[in-house]
Design a protein around this motif. Structure first.
Motif, PDB file in Angstrom:
ATOM      1  N   PRO A  62       0.804  -1.226   0.000  1.00 35.33           N
ATOM      2  CA  PRO A  62       0.000   0.000   0.000  1.00 35.33           C
ATOM      3  C   PRO A  62       0.835   1.273   0.000  1.00 35.33           C
ATOM      4  O   PRO A  62       0.402   2.298  -0.537  1.00 35.33           O
ATOM      5  N   ALA A  63       2.061   1.210   0.568  1.00 32.05           N
ATOM      6  CA  ALA A  63       2.919   2.401   0.594  1.00 32.05           C
ATOM      7  C   ALA A  63       3.250   2.857  -0.824  1.00 32.05           C
ATOM      8  O   ALA A  63       3.429   4.048  -1.080  1.00 32.05           O
ATOM      9  N   ASN A  64       3.328   1.877  -1.746  1.00 32.95           N
ATOM     10  CA  ASN A  64       3.664   2.233  -3.123  1.00 32.95           C
ATOM     11  C   ASN A  64       2.453   2.385  -4.031  1.00 32.95           C
ATOM     12  O   ASN A  64       2.501   3.120  -5.007  1.00 32.95           O
ATOM     13  N   VAL A  65       1.369   1.670  -3.696  1.00 30.69           N
ATOM     14  CA  VAL A  65       0.184   1.699  -4.563  1.00 30.69           C
ATOM     15  C   VAL A  65      -0.701   2.896  -4.228  1.00 30.69           C
ATOM     16  O   VAL A  65      -1.221   3.567  -5.119  1.00 30.69           O
ATOM     17  N   GLU A 171      -1.139  18.129   0.354  1.00 32.00           N
ATOM     18  CA  GLU A 171      -1.644  17.454   1.549  1.00 32.00           C
ATOM     19  C   GLU A 171      -1.180  16.004   1.565  1.00 32.00           C
ATOM     20  O   GLU A 171      -1.119  15.368   0.515  1.00 32.00           O
ATOM     21  N   PRO A 172      -0.872  15.462   2.749  1.00 32.29           N
ATOM     22  CA  PRO A 172      -0.480  14.056   2.810  1.00 32.29           C
ATOM     23  C   PRO A 172      -1.681  13.137   2.576  1.00 32.29           C
ATOM     24  O   PRO A 172      -2.815  13.506   2.863  1.00 32.29           O
ATOM     25  N   ARG A 173      -1.419  11.939   2.038  1.00 36.10           N
ATOM     26  CA  ARG A 173      -2.461  10.937   1.824  1.00 36.10           C
ATOM     27  C   ARG A 173      -2.075   9.633   2.541  1.00 36.10           C
ATOM     28  O   ARG A 173      -0.944   9.509   3.024  1.00 36.10           O
ATOM     29  N   ALA A 174      -2.987   8.664   2.579  1.00 34.63           N
ATOM     30  CA  ALA A 174      -2.812   7.435   3.374  1.00 34.63           C
ATOM     31  C   ALA A 174      -1.491   6.708   3.118  1.00 34.63           C
ATOM     32  O   ALA A 174      -0.906   6.123   4.034  1.00 34.63           O
ATOM     33  N   GLY A 175      -0.998   6.743   1.878  1.00 35.32           N
ATOM     34  CA  GLY A 175       0.231   6.027   1.523  1.00 35.32           C
ATOM     35  C   GLY A 175       1.407   6.367   2.421  1.00 35.32           C
ATOM     36  O   GLY A 175       2.219   5.506   2.751  1.00 35.32           O
ATOM     37  N   PHE A 179       3.995   4.057   4.463  1.00 35.36           N
ATOM     38  CA  PHE A 179       5.430   4.180   4.266  1.00 35.36           C
ATOM     39  C   PHE A 179       6.153   4.309   5.606  1.00 35.36           C
ATOM     40  O   PHE A 179       7.184   3.671   5.838  1.00 35.36           O
ATOM     41  N   GLY A 180       5.558   5.121   6.504  1.00 38.32           N
ATOM     42  CA  GLY A 180       6.127   5.263   7.846  1.00 38.32           C
ATOM     43  C   GLY A 180       6.191   3.922   8.552  1.00 38.32           C
ATOM     44  O   GLY A 180       7.178   3.606   9.225  1.00 38.32           O
ATOM     45  N   LEU A 181       5.134   3.096   8.383  1.00 42.98           N
ATOM     46  CA  LEU A 181       5.109   1.768   9.008  1.00 42.98           C
ATOM     47  C   LEU A 181       6.196   0.864   8.423  1.00 42.98           C
ATOM     48  O   LEU A 181       6.818   0.087   9.147  1.00 42.98           O
ATOM     49  N   VAL A 182       6.432   0.968   7.105  1.00 41.31           N
ATOM     50  CA  VAL A 182       7.505   0.185   6.474  1.00 41.31           C
ATOM     51  C   VAL A 182       8.839   0.536   7.129  1.00 41.31           C
ATOM     52  O   VAL A 182       9.619  -0.341   7.502  1.00 41.31           O
ATOM     53  N   VAL A 183       9.063   1.842   7.303  1.00 44.93           N
ATOM     54  CA  VAL A 183      10.316   2.307   7.913  1.00 44.93           C
ATOM     55  C   VAL A 183      10.463   1.734   9.320  1.00 44.93           C
ATOM     56  O   VAL A 183      11.504   1.173   9.683  1.00 44.93           O
TER      57      VAL A 183
END
Ligand SMILES: [Zn+2]
Length: 216
Positions: A62-65, A171-175, A179-183
């Motif tokens: 989801p971070a990339n999609v 504005e930031p979006r859900a992705g 991404f933060g969770l991946v990190v």
């Protein structure tokens, strides 16, 4: 040829917190100097590392999609994914920002996934292959972990720059959350791995060889 003794043969264990080599006679549970818990090896290191690594791999999708940000240029808004953002910046001549985002959000997690998987598989198979290089690789993975948040900082930086220009809104979006969770999860994964496991089998094999030599 003699191999230097390892800590377990001398009944020593290094404190993770203050670095004191503690005497393990009587199986103390705490460091005598700083009181931190002692363990010869990190508990369930392989299982934990796998679990965190697989979790971060799942979040990587989801971070990339999903879109990571929404840019509004004079009225019409557009959602963009990480890769879309990289291409946008590249096409608008901001190749430096494009490169930073690409390295921080696509290349770095990719390298970490490959490196950690390689470490896990080789340790589980008691591989003899390139132990020194694998130890160095683990230290490299730890090192680049500090730079993983760069991407989130870039988004914040770009957002503030765009806001100052007052022509566009961002504005930031859900992705970005994924991404933060991946990190976070790749960091936890790297922290759970115990690089000493790379050398464990190596030493016991050497011992077997020495025992064989001695018995003849
Ligand atoms: Zn200590």
């Amino acid at each position: 040829m003699t191999t230097p003794p390892v800590a377990s043969e001398l009944n020593l264990c290094l404190c993770h917190s203050c670095g004191l080599a503690c005497d393990m006679t009587g199986e103390p549970h705490e460091c005598e100097r700083c009181g931190a818990p002692l363990h010869r090896r990190k508990a369930n290191a392989l299982t934990r590392t796998w679990a965190y690594l697989l979790t971060s791999l799942v979040f990587y999708i989801p971070a990339n999609v999903l879109p990571v940000m929404n840019t509004k240029m004079v009225g019409n808004g557009a959602d963009s994914t990480i890769m879309g953002g990289v291409l946008d910046f590249w096409q608008h001549g901001a190749w430096d920002i494009a490169l930073i985002i690409f390295i921080a959000s696509i290349a770095v997690p990719g390298i970490k996934f490959v490196a950690l998987t390689l470490l896990l598989v080789t340790v589980q198979r008691d591989s003899d292959w390139a132990r020194k290089e694998r130890s160095k690789m683990y230290r490299f993975v730890e090192l680049i972990g500090y730079w993983s948040m760069l991407d989130v900082i870039v988004v914040a930086l770009v957002a503030s720059l765009v806001k100052f220009q007052a022509l566009a809104d961002i504005e930031p979006r859900a992705g970005i959350l994924f991404f933060g969770l991946v990190v976070v999860f790749t960091m936890l994964s790297a922290m759970s791995f115990d690089p000493r496991l790379i050398w464990d089998q190596h030493h016991s094999k050497n011992e077997e060889v020495m025992d064989e030599v001695a018995s003849h």
